[in-house]
Motif scaffolding. Sequence first.
Motif, PDB file in Angstrom:
ATOM      1  N   TYR A  79     122.645   5.591 112.111  1.00  0.00           N
ATOM      2  CA  TYR A  79     122.139   4.402 111.423  1.00  0.00           C
ATOM      3  C   TYR A  79     120.663   4.513 111.051  1.00  0.00           C
ATOM      4  O   TYR A  79     120.189   3.727 110.224  1.00  0.00           O
ATOM      5  CB  TYR A  79     122.306   3.168 112.316  1.00  0.00           C
ATOM      6  N   GLN A  80     119.949   5.428 111.676  1.00  0.00           N
ATOM      7  CA  GLN A  80     118.507   5.514 111.439  1.00  0.00           C
ATOM      8  C   GLN A  80     118.128   6.848 110.804  1.00  0.00           C
ATOM      9  O   GLN A  80     117.071   7.411 111.066  1.00  0.00           O
ATOM     10  CB  GLN A  80     117.751   5.265 112.748  1.00  0.00           C
ATOM     11  N   LEU A 110     125.145  -3.299 106.186  1.00  0.00           N
ATOM     12  CA  LEU A 110     125.251  -3.159 107.641  1.00  0.00           C
ATOM     13  C   LEU A 110     126.724  -2.963 107.993  1.00  0.00           C
ATOM     14  O   LEU A 110     127.541  -3.858 107.778  1.00  0.00           O
ATOM     15  CB  LEU A 110     124.696  -4.409 108.321  1.00  0.00           C
ATOM     16  N   VAL A 111     127.059  -1.797 108.524  1.00  0.00           N
ATOM     17  CA  VAL A 111     128.452  -1.471 108.853  1.00  0.00           C
ATOM     18  C   VAL A 111     128.531  -1.276 110.363  1.00  0.00           C
ATOM     19  O   VAL A 111     128.265  -0.182 110.872  1.00  0.00           O
ATOM     20  CB  VAL A 111     128.921  -0.207 108.109  1.00  0.00           C
ATOM     21  N   ALA A 198     122.370  -2.418 121.210  1.00  0.00           N
ATOM     22  CA  ALA A 198     122.047  -1.224 120.422  1.00  0.00           C
ATOM     23  C   ALA A 198     122.074  -1.549 118.924  1.00  0.00           C
ATOM     24  O   ALA A 198     121.225  -1.073 118.151  1.00  0.00           O
ATOM     25  CB  ALA A 198     123.033  -0.101 120.741  1.00  0.00           C
ATOM     26  N   VAL A 199     123.041  -2.355 118.495  1.00  0.00           N
ATOM     27  CA  VAL A 199     123.115  -2.761 117.090  1.00  0.00           C
ATOM     28  C   VAL A 199     121.909  -3.614 116.726  1.00  0.00           C
ATOM     29  O   VAL A 199     121.272  -3.411 115.673  1.00  0.00           O
ATOM     30  CB  VAL A 199     124.430  -3.514 116.821  1.00  0.00           C
ATOM     31  N   TYR A 200     121.552  -4.576 117.555  1.00  0.00           N
ATOM     32  CA  TYR A 200     120.432  -5.447 117.239  1.00  0.00           C
ATOM     33  C   TYR A 200     119.127  -4.661 117.164  1.00  0.00           C
ATOM     34  O   TYR A 200     118.272  -4.938 116.307  1.00  0.00           O
ATOM     35  CB  TYR A 200     120.301  -6.556 118.287  1.00  0.00           C
ATOM     36  N   ALA A 201     118.958  -3.702 118.056  1.00  0.00           N
ATOM     37  CA  ALA A 201     117.746  -2.878 118.017  1.00  0.00           C
ATOM     38  C   ALA A 201     117.658  -2.110 116.711  1.00  0.00           C
ATOM     39  O   ALA A 201     116.579  -1.984 116.117  1.00  0.00           O
ATOM     40  CB  ALA A 201     117.731  -1.917 119.209  1.00  0.00           C
ATOM     41  N   MET A 202     118.783  -1.578 116.259  1.00  0.00           N
ATOM     42  CA  MET A 202     118.811  -0.858 114.987  1.00  0.00           C
ATOM     43  C   MET A 202     118.474  -1.793 113.823  1.00  0.00           C
ATOM     44  O   MET A 202     117.713  -1.446 112.907  1.00  0.00           O
ATOM     45  CB  MET A 202     120.184  -0.228 114.791  1.00  0.00           C
TER      46      MET A 202
END
Length: 575
Positions: A79-80, A110-111, A198-202
């Motif tokens: 994602y990054q 956002l997937v 982990a998703v929110y951090a991304m």
Amino acid sequence: MTLEQPIAIAVTPAPWWTSAVVYQVYPRSFADSNGDGVGDLAGLTSRLDHLERLGVDVIWLSPVYASPHADNGYDISDYQAIDPVYGTFDDFDELLAQVHARGMKLVMDLVVNHTSDEHPWFVESRSSKDNPKRDWYWWRPPRDGFEAGQPGAEPTNWQSFFSGPTWTLDEATGEYYLHLFDRKQPDLNWENPEVRQAVYAMMRWWLDRGVDGFRMDVINLISKNPALPDGATIGVGGLGDGFPHYSMGPRIHEFLQEMHREVFEGRAGDLLTVGETLGVTWEQARLFTDPARRELDMVFQFEHVSLDHGPGGKFDPKPVDLRELKASLARWQAGLAEVGWNSLYWNNHDQPRVVSRFGDDDRYWRESATALATVLHLQRGTPFVYQGEELGMTNAPFAGVHDLRDVESLNHYHQSVAAGADPESVLRGLRAMGRDNGRTPVQWDAAPNAGFTDGEPWIAVNPNHTWLNAQAQYDDPRSVFNHYRRLIALRHRLPVVALGDFRMLLPDDPFVFAYERTLDDTRMVVVANLGDTPRTAALDGEWTAGDLVLSNTDEVSFVSGRIALEPWSAHVFVR
């Protein structure tokens, strides 16, 4: 409340996106800067003047993250990271700077219902049953009484969106993992709080980098019934419909409210959140988009683009009944009038081209493309323009299965033919409804490959690019492109477009699409003939030529108080 009654709406305060227009870029097919046949970020940057000229406010960028491209980027392995096929982070940062310099915003796709099976999270998860990330995905042993790999051993009978079962056996651990889409797209387990964090951090990482929000792919599928029960049998081989068990799951609103708190709350700037929500009703959409609930700004719904699905499903299309289409759109206008907000769209990367689908892409190509745009854009909601739609791009003439690239289409073709279906009949359905129709390269000019690339395009350019292209339309005041410009300018200029009440007119007319918008002392009437035969229509009030603010024909006439409507003509009156 009836559909014919005026729909009262609050007019203050009005979020910025009520008068905005969003443009979706599918980067693989937009513009190629390096001749490898695949669109890229530098190519998009080189064409930003086109979007500025069109007048859009927001660019929605389909995935450019690292990916093995089993589903053209909707299978994300990092994602990054920017996938090298699209360029580098320097390319992305230059794009973002140029978008902002033109006064536009950039929204990322956002997937997070699923990742690629090549994402490090899944690589760890499948490495052993006791790996700390095992529970980051949905793993289950074979069904009771079956051994792994036996027919029918899958933990549930659910059928995948892309054909076949939703479960794939991992030979190393002897368990199955869930994938609602392709087998290379395992579903994340949102029940695990570590996954959510982990998703929110991304997401915070991307917002810190300067992006202006997210379009959230199949976001209403992230909460599943943890029991994973079987669904009613619908498919070949005893496959079942799991949709009631993984759509609008028991914790969906909890998860989205948590996301809002963790990611968006307290941030300065005008951000946008759009949720793709398969199968939602307007009642459910009100919950998602009620500002007091702090979930999403708007959702994509699929009711109106399912009306032409025949008894055999999506790839068995039938002609759409305009009365049903109007009733569907009116329900959503009424349902989200007082609370919530609509998104307005005909096209995206998952839909065929609207001028070929609901219009006439032959004799009345220009007229039907502009008429369909008119009746959509001036409703209450935020319009979304999909790349090439502003040019009136059409479905492509795919000669055979060898011309197709989409995993959904290819799976459907091979499975249907293997089950005994006539190959040509299957192809007819794919030509009409397949996702590749929306993914052929943008037609910039009449040069070889339509100015999209100097190389061999990843999917063939539509041969009608020799006359249907942007360069041919820029200086033509009657072009589809310039009609879209005028529609967008009306939304920016007239508050009644964004904030007015809505009332459907002539709801039972099978050819005329008409409605009224009112705000304070301003009244706007939109009327169009969505057919290839001249019609007349009686409208309320005294309408004169001086009231006309937009039309796709050269003149408008009235006969005995009725407006004369040429085939696929569309007119907008304001007073």
